[in-house]
Design a protein around this motif. Structure first.
Motif, PDB file in Angstrom:
ATOM      1  N   ARG A 225       0.852  -1.189   0.000  1.00 61.17           N
ATOM      2  CA  ARG A 225       0.000   0.000   0.000  1.00 61.17           C
ATOM      3  C   ARG A 225       0.886   1.236   0.000  1.00 61.17           C
ATOM      4  NH1 ARG A 225      -2.697   2.944   4.445  1.00 61.17           N
ATOM      5  NH2 ARG A 225      -1.586   1.535   5.876  1.00 61.17           N
ATOM      6  N   THR A 226       0.710   2.112  -0.982  1.00 62.33           N
ATOM      7  CA  THR A 226       1.510   3.330  -1.075  1.00 62.33           C
ATOM      8  C   THR A 226       0.964   4.373  -0.115  1.00 62.33           C
ATOM      9  OG1 THR A 226       1.902   2.853  -3.416  1.00 62.33           O
ATOM     10  CG2 THR A 226       2.444   5.073  -2.634  1.00 62.33           C
ATOM     11  N   LEU A 227       1.813   4.860   0.776  1.00 67.81           N
ATOM     12  CA  LEU A 227       1.389   5.848   1.766  1.00 67.81           C
ATOM     13  C   LEU A 227       1.623   7.280   1.290  1.00 67.81           C
ATOM     14  CD1 LEU A 227       2.803   4.135   4.994  1.00 67.81           C
ATOM     15  CD2 LEU A 227       0.521   3.903   3.982  1.00 67.81           C
ATOM     16  N   GLU A 228       2.707   7.497   0.549  1.00 71.06           N
ATOM     17  CA  GLU A 228       3.049   8.855   0.097  1.00 71.06           C
ATOM     18  C   GLU A 228       4.125   8.754  -0.972  1.00 71.06           C
ATOM     19  OE1 GLU A 228       2.718  12.709  -0.403  1.00 71.06           O
ATOM     20  OE2 GLU A 228       1.577  11.783   1.225  1.00 71.06           O
ATOM     21  N   ARG A 230       6.944  11.342  -3.246  1.00 73.27           N
ATOM     22  CA  ARG A 230       7.508  12.678  -3.349  1.00 73.27           C
ATOM     23  C   ARG A 230       8.920  12.594  -3.929  1.00 73.27           C
ATOM     24  NH1 ARG A 230       8.235  14.009   1.875  1.00 73.27           N
ATOM     25  NH2 ARG A 230       5.990  14.302   2.115  1.00 73.27           N
ATOM     26  N   GLY A 231       9.207  13.444  -4.897  1.00 73.82           N
ATOM     27  CA  GLY A 231      10.564  13.554  -5.425  1.00 73.82           C
ATOM     28  C   GLY A 231      11.127  12.274  -5.987  1.00 73.82           C
ATOM     29  N   GLY A 232      10.295  11.456  -6.582  1.00 78.37           N
ATOM     30  CA  GLY A 232      10.775  10.217  -7.168  1.00 78.37           C
ATOM     31  C   GLY A 232      10.862   9.050  -6.209  1.00 78.37           C
ATOM     32  N   LEU A 233      10.485   9.258  -4.963  1.00 77.26           N
ATOM     33  CA  LEU A 233      10.493   8.207  -3.953  1.00 77.26           C
ATOM     34  C   LEU A 233       9.095   8.000  -3.397  1.00 77.26           C
ATOM     35  CD1 LEU A 233      13.680   9.195  -1.893  1.00 77.26           C
ATOM     36  CD2 LEU A 233      13.546   7.577  -3.800  1.00 77.26           C
ATOM     37  N   SER A 234       8.832   6.791  -2.926  1.00 73.46           N
ATOM     38  CA  SER A 234       7.531   6.492  -2.314  1.00 73.46           C
ATOM     39  C   SER A 234       7.724   5.753  -1.000  1.00 73.46           C
ATOM     40  CB  SER A 234       6.681   5.630  -3.249  1.00 73.46           C
ATOM     41  OG  SER A 234       6.371   6.309  -4.445  1.00 73.46           O
ATOM     42  N   LEU A 235       6.879   6.086  -0.041  1.00 75.43           N
ATOM     43  CA  LEU A 235       6.834   5.361   1.230  1.00 75.43           C
ATOM     44  C   LEU A 235       5.735   4.314   1.104  1.00 75.43           C
ATOM     45  CD1 LEU A 235       7.847   5.144   4.196  1.00 75.43           C
ATOM     46  CD2 LEU A 235       5.984   6.705   4.819  1.00 75.43           C
ATOM     47  N   VAL A 236       6.112   3.056   1.226  1.00 72.05           N
ATOM     48  CA  VAL A 236       5.188   1.955   0.978  1.00 72.05           C
ATOM     49  C   VAL A 236       5.145   1.030   2.185  1.00 72.05           C
ATOM     50  CG1 VAL A 236       4.698  -0.039  -0.512  1.00 72.05           C
ATOM     51  CG2 VAL A 236       5.636   2.066  -1.506  1.00 72.05           C
ATOM     52  N   GLU A 237       3.944   0.583   2.527  1.00 70.54           N
ATOM     53  CA  GLU A 237       3.772  -0.422   3.569  1.00 70.54           C
ATOM     54  C   GLU A 237       3.530  -1.767   2.899  1.00 70.54           C
ATOM     55  OE1 GLU A 237       1.298  -0.569   7.659  1.00 70.54           O
ATOM     56  OE2 GLU A 237       0.055  -0.795   5.863  1.00 70.54           O
ATOM     57  N   CYS A 238       4.230  -2.801   3.357  1.00 68.23           N
ATOM     58  CA  CYS A 238       4.077  -4.146   2.808  1.00 68.23           C
ATOM     59  C   CYS A 238       3.703  -5.120   3.915  1.00 68.23           C
ATOM     60  CB  CYS A 238       5.378  -4.619   2.159  1.00 68.23           C
ATOM     61  SG  CYS A 238       5.879  -3.693   0.696  1.00 68.23           S
ATOM     62  N   ARG A 239       2.908  -6.107   3.531  1.00 64.69           N
ATOM     63  CA  ARG A 239       2.558  -7.185   4.463  1.00 64.69           C
ATOM     64  C   ARG A 239       2.797  -8.510   3.769  1.00 64.69           C
ATOM     65  NH1 ARG A 239      -2.230  -9.701   6.355  1.00 64.69           N
ATOM     66  NH2 ARG A 239      -3.584  -8.361   5.098  1.00 64.69           N
ATOM     67  N   LEU A 240       3.475  -9.397   4.454  1.00 61.60           N
ATOM     68  CA  LEU A 240       3.831 -10.688   3.874  1.00 61.60           C
ATOM     69  C   LEU A 240       2.770 -11.735   4.172  1.00 61.60           C
ATOM     70  CD1 LEU A 240       7.627 -10.892   4.828  1.00 61.60           C
ATOM     71  CD2 LEU A 240       6.611 -10.083   2.705  1.00 61.60           C
ATOM     72  N   LEU A 241       2.273 -12.384   3.117  1.00 65.39           N
ATOM     73  CA  LEU A 241       1.409 -13.538   3.302  1.00 65.39           C
ATOM     74  C   LEU A 241       2.213 -14.832   3.247  1.00 65.39           C
ATOM     75  CD1 LEU A 241      -1.791 -12.559   1.267  1.00 65.39           C
ATOM     76  CD2 LEU A 241      -1.162 -12.039   3.631  1.00 65.39           C
ATOM     77  N   THR A 242       3.443 -14.729   2.756  1.00 71.59           N
ATOM     78  CA  THR A 242       4.421 -15.809   2.821  1.00 71.59           C
ATOM     79  C   THR A 242       5.721 -15.187   3.317  1.00 71.59           C
ATOM     80  OG1 THR A 242       5.069 -15.432   0.510  1.00 71.59           O
ATOM     81  CG2 THR A 242       3.387 -17.117   0.910  1.00 71.59           C
ATOM     82  N   GLY A 243       6.615 -16.001   3.806  1.00 68.40           N
ATOM     83  CA  GLY A 243       7.880 -15.461   4.309  1.00 68.40           C
ATOM     84  C   GLY A 243       9.063 -16.066   3.577  1.00 68.40           C
ATOM     85  N   ARG A 244       9.469 -15.431   2.486  1.00 72.57           N
ATOM     86  CA  ARG A 244      10.580 -15.935   1.680  1.00 72.57           C
ATOM     87  C   ARG A 244      11.785 -15.002   1.771  1.00 72.57           C
ATOM     88  NH1 ARG A 244       8.039 -20.603   1.696  1.00 72.57           N
ATOM     89  NH2 ARG A 244       6.170 -20.665   0.379  1.00 72.57           N
ATOM     90  N   THR A 245      12.946 -15.556   1.503  1.00 65.49           N
ATOM     91  CA  THR A 245      14.171 -14.763   1.497  1.00 65.49           C
ATOM     92  C   THR A 245      14.072 -13.618   0.492  1.00 65.49           C
ATOM     93  OG1 THR A 245      15.487 -16.716   2.101  1.00 65.49           O
ATOM     94  CG2 THR A 245      16.666 -14.856   1.130  1.00 65.49           C
TER      95      THR A 245
END
Length: 322
Positions: A225-228, A230-245
């Motif tokens: 989910r993109t939170l914000e 700016r200036g070519g960068l994004s703050l994103v929240e991620c949630r794992l439904l699997t846990g891979r390397t």
């Protein structure tokens, strides 16, 4: 108390250097403290650290027996004199620790002493909550791992039952882990699901993303989910439904938005422009869902813990609330 008699081959050495050589598990700072407190004596008297030993001198060391052991993987925690831990939560069964980027969780080919598990074991040893001499087999252990250059919450079990329960809950996906990251570019879809198959190359220590099943590949599902932006960068929240390397790092790169600072899957020119050498990725939130029985950990059901200070968020998106 242990005694050493100085032979001719050891004569002429400084007191502190002789003790350090013979007790490699004794942290340097603790060694100097014991000399000041006169728990290390020469011929029955306190002495200065730089005194030169002579043949026939008797050293008396009033030091815990553990420090006389030989170094091995199980006792390296003793070399940590002042554990450095940012504790998010602690009770009689477990610790939630905010691991700083750059620290390994376990010993590897590049680091043996300054690891998260050694700091945790040293912390519990100094609190008198754990001593390897008391146990037949169990030692405080980590329930999950985080890459060296990734920061965030790591769960440490203080007893075997907690370790068993948390490992079961992780396998059953009853713990919800959320990550913050900064991506180069903005995802085309503000939020979504990235599904694919990850294949790890052990020799290169890297992972490849595939859209179709491949031999040896493992299913990977990431919600973002993109939170914000700016200036070519994004703050994103991620949630794992699997846990891979490397799951988040590879998955975000696959949709054209690699993590800032990622030297393996990212963009070198952008990383250099921002002077970032570690991937901007943080396991900042942990929720104990526990839809099924959790035994002695049932009291954690529904509890959520969050790291308030995520360094790269403060640097690039300071006004975004935690």
């Amino acid at each position: 108390m242990r005694e050493f008699t100085i032979g001719k081959n050891d004569a002429g050495q400084r007191l502190d250097r002789f003790v350090a050589k013979n007790l490699p598990l004794l942290p340097p700072a603790l060694l100097q403290k014991y000399i000041r407190l006169k728990r290390i004596k020469v011929n029955g008297k306190g002495s200065k650290r730089d005194v030169r030993l002579e043949t026939g001198d008797i050293l008396q060391l009033y030091i815990n027996d553990e420090f006389f052991d030989k170094p091995n993987e199980e006792n390296l925690f003793l070399t940590v004199f002042k554990p450095q831990l940012n504790i998010v939560y602690e009770d009689e069964n477990l610790l939630l620790v905010d691991k700083r980027p750059g620290m390994s969780v376990h010993a590897d080919e590049t680091e043996k002493v300054n690891t998260l598990i050694n700091h945790i074991q040293a912390y519990l040893y100094q609190k008198r909550e754990w001593n390897p001499k008391w146990e037949n087999a169990f030692a405080p252990a980590l329930c999950n791992r985080i890459d060296r250059n990734t920061g965030g919450i790591v769960i440490a079990a203080k007893n075997a039952e907690t370790l068993r329960i948390i490992n079961e809950k992780i396998r059953a996906h009853e713990l919800e882990k959320s990550y913050l990251c900064i991506t180069v570019g903005r995802p085309k879809q503000p939020e979504g699901k990235i599904e694919g198959f990850l294949l790890k190359n052990e020799a290169k220590k890297e992972v490849r993303f595939f859209h179709k099943p491949v031999p040896g590949g493992k299913t990977a599902v990431t919600l973002y989910r993109t939170l914000e932006s700016r200036g070519g960068l994004s703050l994103v929240e991620c949630r794992l439904l699997t846990g891979r390397t490397h799951q988040i790092r590879v998955s975000m790169a696959e949709i054209g938005c690699p993590l800032l600072g990622d030297g393996k899957y990212g963009k070198g020119d952008v990383n250099r422009r921002y002077h970032e050498t570690r991937q901007a990725l943080y396991s900042y939130k942990l929720r104990f869902d526990f839809p099924t029985d959790a035994g002695l950990l049932n009291y954690l059901k529904g509890q959520e813990f969050t790291v308030e200070n995520v360094p790269f968020r403060e640097k690039y998106f300071p006004e975004i609330p935690s």
